[in-house]
Scaffold this motif. Structure first.
Motif, PDB file in Angstrom:
ATOM      1  N   THR A  26      -4.016  10.220   9.445  1.00  0.00           N
ATOM      2  CA  THR A  26      -3.677  10.916   8.207  1.00  0.00           C
ATOM      3  C   THR A  26      -4.588  12.120   7.994  1.00  0.00           C
ATOM      4  O   THR A  26      -4.115  13.236   7.711  1.00  0.00           O
ATOM      5  N   LEU A  57       1.294   4.177  -2.881  1.00  0.00           N
ATOM      6  CA  LEU A  57       1.065   5.599  -2.598  1.00  0.00           C
ATOM      7  C   LEU A  57       2.299   6.436  -2.934  1.00  0.00           C
ATOM      8  O   LEU A  57       2.187   7.528  -3.520  1.00  0.00           O
ATOM      9  N   LEU A 113      -0.005  15.966  -1.874  1.00  0.00           N
ATOM     10  CA  LEU A 113       0.286  15.054  -2.988  1.00  0.00           C
ATOM     11  C   LEU A 113       1.274  15.647  -3.979  1.00  0.00           C
ATOM     12  O   LEU A 113       1.744  14.945  -4.882  1.00  0.00           O
ATOM     13  N   VAL A 122       0.831  -1.203   0.000  1.00  0.00           N
ATOM     14  CA  VAL A 122       0.000   0.000   0.000  1.00  0.00           C
ATOM     15  C   VAL A 122       0.866   1.253   0.000  1.00  0.00           C
ATOM     16  O   VAL A 122       0.645   2.184  -0.791  1.00  0.00           O
ATOM     17  N   MET A 123       1.853   1.297   0.892  1.00  0.00           N
ATOM     18  CA  MET A 123       2.699   2.494   0.970  1.00  0.00           C
ATOM     19  C   MET A 123       3.562   2.656  -0.278  1.00  0.00           C
ATOM     20  O   MET A 123       3.829   3.781  -0.715  1.00  0.00           O
ATOM     21  N   GLY A 160       2.643   6.817  -6.549  1.00  0.00           N
ATOM     22  CA  GLY A 160       1.682   7.809  -7.026  1.00  0.00           C
ATOM     23  C   GLY A 160       2.216   9.221  -6.901  1.00  0.00           C
ATOM     24  O   GLY A 160       1.990  10.061  -7.789  1.00  0.00           O
ATOM     25  N   LEU A 161       2.927   9.508  -5.808  1.00  0.00           N
ATOM     26  CA  LEU A 161       3.520  10.846  -5.643  1.00  0.00           C
ATOM     27  C   LEU A 161       4.546  11.120  -6.738  1.00  0.00           C
ATOM     28  O   LEU A 161       4.623  12.245  -7.264  1.00  0.00           O
TER      29      LEU A 161
END
Length: 200
Positions: free
Chosen positions: A91, A18, A57, A14-15, A21-22
């Motif tokens: 978060t 993410l 983001l 998951v991390m 994605g950044l």
């Protein structure tokens, strides 16, 4: 707040997604001539408040993103291992607290970008949750994190130009608030669970 722990491999995946994605977003930003930077926090502009949710983001270049990548992955992973619900709440609280503080305290006309406010929220959450949960493992982990990354906490004070200490400060406060919200009843619940049924 109870939260089902996440398996380490799942948390890593998951991390990693993410974080990837950044990097993809920064690539798109570079290709667009930094057009995505307009979705950062526009300090003290009321119509710019929704950007507190998009600013984490985005980053001001590859160097900025690279500097945030390791703590983003590491702290996010450690929080996520405690459960999806706790990760989501910590978060959200950190992002809102960081964004509002940056929006309010940053000089007008400034655009604030980056995940560092969220990172500071996760950091302080990990550092202080043991105060309420009284779980030995969380206390030991906090001490290790403090030893390795304690120097980051100076980032909540005004320092180098171009670095949003306001976002750092807000995120740090948010992390403490999240830890209190999520773990204030943990110690009491654990003591109750250890009592014989007759005394409950």
């Amino acid at each position: 707040m109870r939260s089902q722990p996440v398996r380490p491999l799942h948390a890593v995946v998951v991390m990693a997604v993410l974080l990837a994605g950044l990097w993809v977003l920064e690539g798109l930003d570079q290709l667009s001539g930094n057009a995505l930077d307009s979705y950062g926090i526009h300090a003290r502009e009321v119509d710019g408040l929704p950007e507190i949710f998009t600013a984490p983001l985005l980053h001001a270049g590859w160097e900025h993103l690279a500097g945030n990548s390791v703590p983003f992955f590491a702290f996010g992973l450690l929080v996520l291992l405690g459960g999806v619900a706790r990760w989501a709440v910590s978060t959200l609280v950190s992002v809102v607290s960081s964004g509002l503080t940056a929006w309010l305290l940053t000089p007008a006309g400034t655009i604030v970008l980056g995940a560092s406010g969220l990172i500071f929220g996760w950091l302080t959450y990990l550092l202080v949750r043991g105060l309420w949960s009284r779980r030995p493992g969380q206390v030991v982990l906090a001490l290790v994190i403090l030893f390795l990354y304690g120097g980051l906490l100076w980032g909540v004070l005004p320092g180098a130009a171009g670095i949003s200490w306001q976002a750092h400060l807000g995120g740090a406060v948010g992390g403490v608030v999240a830890a209190w919200l999520l773990h204030r009843d943990d110690a009491t619940r654990r003591r109750a669970e250890q009592l014989p049924a007759f005394y409950r």
